[in-house]
Design a protein around this motif. Structure first.
Motif: not given
Lengths: 306, 660
Positions: A176-193
């Motif tokens: 779940s944590v790994a997928l959450f990081i993927m959501i943040l990255t693919e969805g371009s949200r903070v802290p990635v974007d």
């Protein structure tokens, strides 16, 4: 029932997801905030507008958003709704899932390069760099699930994910944590974007779509929200036990998707975007978590290397 | 079989006949023979591939060859079709391509002659089953392609690349000679059929033999670390030749490896592991280097290495399936490998043809100087785009189908309870995903920078769309790219005969399971197209009565239009290359004048092939220092050579007297 629910998700979930994030951020900042359905109003408004298209662009620029929205909707049909199953299911459907999203990314990146703008080139360059870290991690994750259950399609993997088998909770948390990081990255949200501004030089996704307007921009808005709904549904499949009644499972699913968007809202209120050079480290966390989950499966569930 | 051999002969005769003509007739006469050869070769090959009717012919040669067997089974037929059609298409393209050159300055005759010889020798390589004759046609293939690479031999870089290519091929061939010699001494025969019972049953010797063969064939195919000739030879050769070399010729190396696997029977587990790992490394190193290239054809050459790696992963997977006796993995592995061989031929030929068009129309292969070509070459660009998407393994196109098979084979082996196999498979699983993601970077760079945006440097003259001779071969391949991409089940049935050669047991159930998967995949893809069309129509109706304004690209308020503001290919790939800087070392040198006031500053960046630097170059150094021990033999002094002659005569005299 399934179709009705799917139609509901397809029509409203992406906008509710985005609206909820904005509302949470507003509440956190002490503002009243826009209506939760504001993204939907924006979307409908955009569909009615004229378009301005750059003279530099070609056919690629014009078809990319349409491919993008078709890809996320198709990908949604591949993901099972807990206790219902998915519309299309066959062995290896998760490979098609990852690659159909890759197809839309490919065309969006080309569309960005098509404008000949330095900003969009920069965004495109970062988008592909980060996705090159996410993709392998996602495949380790799915591969570990396949290893755990001996199955090769989403539906059969999730139906055999047995919580009583020991260590499964641990694996579910890691995933779940790994997928959450993927959501943040693919969805371009903070802290990635940071989706709030598009003029900052550190932007990724928002800067790639600078030149879009009208219905095309509407399609892009929809796809961005839908992508996050997709991945949270995937996470929900991991968490929701298989033997729930359909009504309960759907309520569970809605709760999990909402919790995901609330979490994103809270993170965006509390954190600043990471420095660009630190973003890869953050995404590598996903790879690390997937590897740990894999090691747990190999050593504790399968009994180690003989 | 007689028709087949006659067809091979026609290829050569076509090359010979073309020598006697001039101008347009030269190419056309050559083409006529090539087309005639297809009618002789293809029916025989399709009979063997689909009907399963293999043919055999024994021809007696003088010693040392002896009786040589020519056998056409399903595996050979599969490669024969690729070679035969590929040669014809490349010939059509080359006729158009050569028009750009001055007939007085360049030898068109030798081009057509060696082209014919190359096609015929490649065809023979996949059917000859006699060790000595095999080595002869193998060498013929290397030598004829060497002359084709050296077509523009007035350029120094072309000569250098040609020599480098020839030497690499000779090194590879020497491994093959050693392997065949050893094998023949074990069996006392040169016929491949006699190897069947020997090759797999010799313990350590079998393993060494397999490695010798793998290195020999792998050099031709371009497995890392024997890949260094590809990025040199491909850019140097004319584009039609690059297409045939990359799309067809390197596949004879794959054929060789597959043939050895067929002859070996069940492979050692360790060998299967090694092949899989080497293939994965090949794929990763290939695409890593491709991303950093500026030269279009060099990028394509490195991507050939990547694709050979993917084919190799399929082969490794199939071998693992054989070693662990899991039929479904055998099927998925070899099916993936074979189909990717065909697929790579289809899209890589298009890409090299397209690169040739870009080169002829603009005079440069450096993508940093190009841009916006889609406005001048619309048809070429769209075909090129489809090929670029296919090579990136994206759905709807054929590249996805073969990668899907390899992925699914790996996923299936995860259910097999063996930890070391599982770990290898998860590495392969994520490794192939990494390769896919990197291919996305490399090919968005290639297409985006070359064809999209605005031109970065002014073209000397306006590029015009290529003519039919260029486009016909590209469109031909494109049709198959889509057919395989959307209806994969058909191609599985067509090549089922080849795959079944590799399975040791009857595996109809598994085969049907694979077919079911591909039927569903096919349906899924059609549904995706339907969804796409739905939104396409929505967009069309929404915009039908709307005004679409054309305006400048929004540069955040900056008004001046300048193509120099565009992102370059190097800056596009920089963030990724910084992440992997250890494997793609970049050297940056800045030349500044030491003046008080600022003067012109020059910045130069260059990349190195990591593997070449750490592996090939030190090895060459040792070889050279060893050979230097004998350098005194060649001193260049006449007196010394006369002395050699004298010593030789005296020795002869002593020998004659001694014998008498």
């Amino acid at each position: 029932m399934l179709i009705l629910f799917q139609i509901f998700i397809l029509f409203f979930a992406p906008f509710l997801f985005l609206g909820l994030i904005n509302r949470i951020k507003a509440i956190w900042a002490g503002r009243k905030g826009s209506p939760i359905l504001q993204p939907l109003y924006d979307f409908l408004k955009l569909l009615k507008k004229d378009e301005v298209i750059s003279k530099t662009t070609s056919l690629v620029f014009r078809i990319a958003p349409t491919f993008n929205i078709a890809a996320v909707i198709f990908a949604f049909l591949l993901i099972p709704i807990p206790s219902f199953g998915s519309t299309i299911s066959f062995n290896g459907d998760f490979i098609l899932f990852a690659y159909i999203l890759g197809l839309s990314k490919f065309l969006m990146v080309l569309a960005a390069l098509d404008t000949g703008s330095s900003f969009e080139g920069m965004g495109a360059s970062r988008e592909v760099t980060f996705s090159s870290i996410v993709e392998p991690a996602f495949f380790i994750l799915i591969g570990t699930l396949a290893l755990l259950t001996g199955q090769t399609s989403f539906v059969s993997i999730f139906s055999l994910l047995n919580p009583s088998a020991g260590y499964t909770e641990l694996i579910e948390i890691l995933f779940s944590v790994a997928l959450f990081i993927m959501i943040l990255t693919e969805g371009s949200r903070v802290p990635v974007d940071d989706p709030n501004t598009h003029l900052e030089l550190t932007m990724i996704h928002e800067v790639m779509v600078l030149d879009y307007s009208g219905p095309d921009l509407g399609f892009i808005l929809y796809s961005a929200g839908m992508k996050m709904v997709l991945l949270s549904t995937l996470a929900a499949n991991l968490i929701i036990p298989e033997n729930l009644s359909p009504a309960l499972a759907i309520i569970f699913l809605v709760v999990i998707i909402s919790v995901t968007s609330i979490l994103i809202g809270i993170i965006e209120s509390l954190m600043a975007r990471a420095r660009m050079s630190h973003v890869p480290q953050f995404i590598f966390l996903m790879t690390a978590l997937s590897f740990i989950a894999f090691a747990v499966v190999i050593f504790f569930i399968r009994g180690g290397i003989r | 079989m007689d028709y087949f051999l006659l067809g091979c002969l026609l290829f050569v005769i076509g090359g010979l006949v073309a020598i006697f003509f001039k101008g347009n007739v030269k190419g056309i006469s050559f083409l006529l023979f090539e087309v005639a050869a297809q009618f002789l070769i293809l029916p025989t090959a399709f009979n063997a591939l689909i009907g399963g009717i293999g043919t055999e012919k024994l021809i007696s040669f003088s010693e040392p060859i002896g009786t040589a067997a020519f056998r056409l089974d399903a595996l050979s037929a599969f490669f024969v079709i690729i070679i035969s059609v590929g040669s014809l298409l490349a010939a059509v393209y080359s006729i158009g391509y050569l028009k750009h050159y001055d007939e007085k300055k360049y030898s068109f005759s030798s081009f057509y002659f060696f082209f014919g010889v190359l096609a015929a020798s490649m065809l023979l390589v996949v059917v000859v089953q006699n060790a000595i004759l095999f080595l002869i046609v193998w060498e013929l293939m290397s030598v004829s392609s060497f002359f084709l690479v050296g077509f523009e031999n007035e350029k120094e870089e072309v000569r250098k690349a040609g020599i480098y290519y020839l030497i690499s091929m000779q090194i590879g061939a020497s491994f093959l000679i050693a392997a065949f010699a050893w094998l023949s001494s074990l069996t006392g025969s040169y016929d491949f059929n006699t190897y069947k019972n020997i090759l797999g049953t010799q313990g350590t010797v079998s393993i060494i033999l397999f490695l010798l063969f793998f290195i020999g064939f792998g050099t031709k195919a371009g497995f890392v670390p024997f890949h260094t000739w590809l990025p040199r030879a491909h850019p140097a050769a004319p584009s039609g030749v690059s297409a045939i070399m990359s799309g067809v010729m390197i596949k004879t190396g794959i054929y060789g490896i597959l043939r050895i696997i067929l002859l070996s029977g069940i492979p050692e587990k360790g060998l299967a592991f090694s092949v899989f790992i080497i293939a994965l490394i090949t794929a990763i190193i290939g695409i890593l280097n491709a991303i950093s290239q500026k030269d279009i054809k060099k990028l394509l050459a490195y991507s050939s290495i990547e694709n050979i790696g993917i084919i190799g992963m399929g082969i490794g997977l199939g071998m693992l399936g054989l070693a662990y006796n899991i039929p479904i993995i055998v099927l998925f592995g070899f099916f993936g490998a074979l189909l990717h061989t065909l697929n790579h031929f289809l899209f890589k030929s298009i890409l090299f043809y397209g690169a040739g068009i870009v080169y002829q129309k603009t005079g440069t292969r450096n993508m940093e100087k190009l841009g916006g070509l889609i406005k001048y070459l619309p048809i070429t660009s769209i075909i090129f785009l489809a090929a670029v998407m296919a090579i990136s393994g994206l759905p709807l196109l054929n590249g996805f189908i073969s990668e899907f098979a390899i992925y699914l084979g790996m996923a299936n082996s995860l259910s097999y309870n063996n930890a070391s196999l599982n770990i290898l498979m998860i590495i392969g699983f994520s490794g192939l995903a990494l390769v896919g993601a990197m291919a996305l970077i490399g090919f968005t760079k290639l297409f985006g920078v070359t064809f999209l945006g605005t031109q970065r440097e002014k073209f000397e003259y306006q590029p015009k769309e290529a003519n039919a001779l260029f486009l016909i071969p590209m469109i031909f391949n494109l049709v198959f790219v889509f057919i395989i991409g959307l209806f994969p089940a058909t191609i599985i049935q067509i090549i089922s005969g080849v795959i079944n050669q590799f399975t040791q047991t009857n595996s109809t159930t598994e085969f049907n399971a694979i077919l079911t998967v591909y039927y569903s995949l096919s349906k899924g893809l059609l549904l995706f197209i339907a969804i796409f069309l739905f939104f396409f129509l929505i967009r069309y109706f929404l915009l039908r009565k709307r005004e679409i304004k054309n305006f400048k690209t929004w540069n955040c308020g900056y008004q001046l239009e300048s193509s120099r503001l565009q992102y370059t290919g190097s800056s596009y790939s920089l963030p990724f290359l910084e992440l992997v800087a250890a494997f793609v070392p970049q050297k940056t040198t800045v030349e500044t004048g030491k003046e008080i006031f600022p003067v012109e500053v020059k910045l130069k960046t260059s990349q190195h092939d990591f593997v070449e630097r750490i592996f090939i170059q030190p090895m060459l150094k040792y070889v050279r220092s060893f050979l230097n021990l004998f350098a005194w033999v060649q001193s260049g002094r006449m007196q010394q050579y006369i002395l050699y002659g004298l010593i030789f005569l005296v020795l002869i005299l002593i020998w004659i007297i001694g014998v008498r």
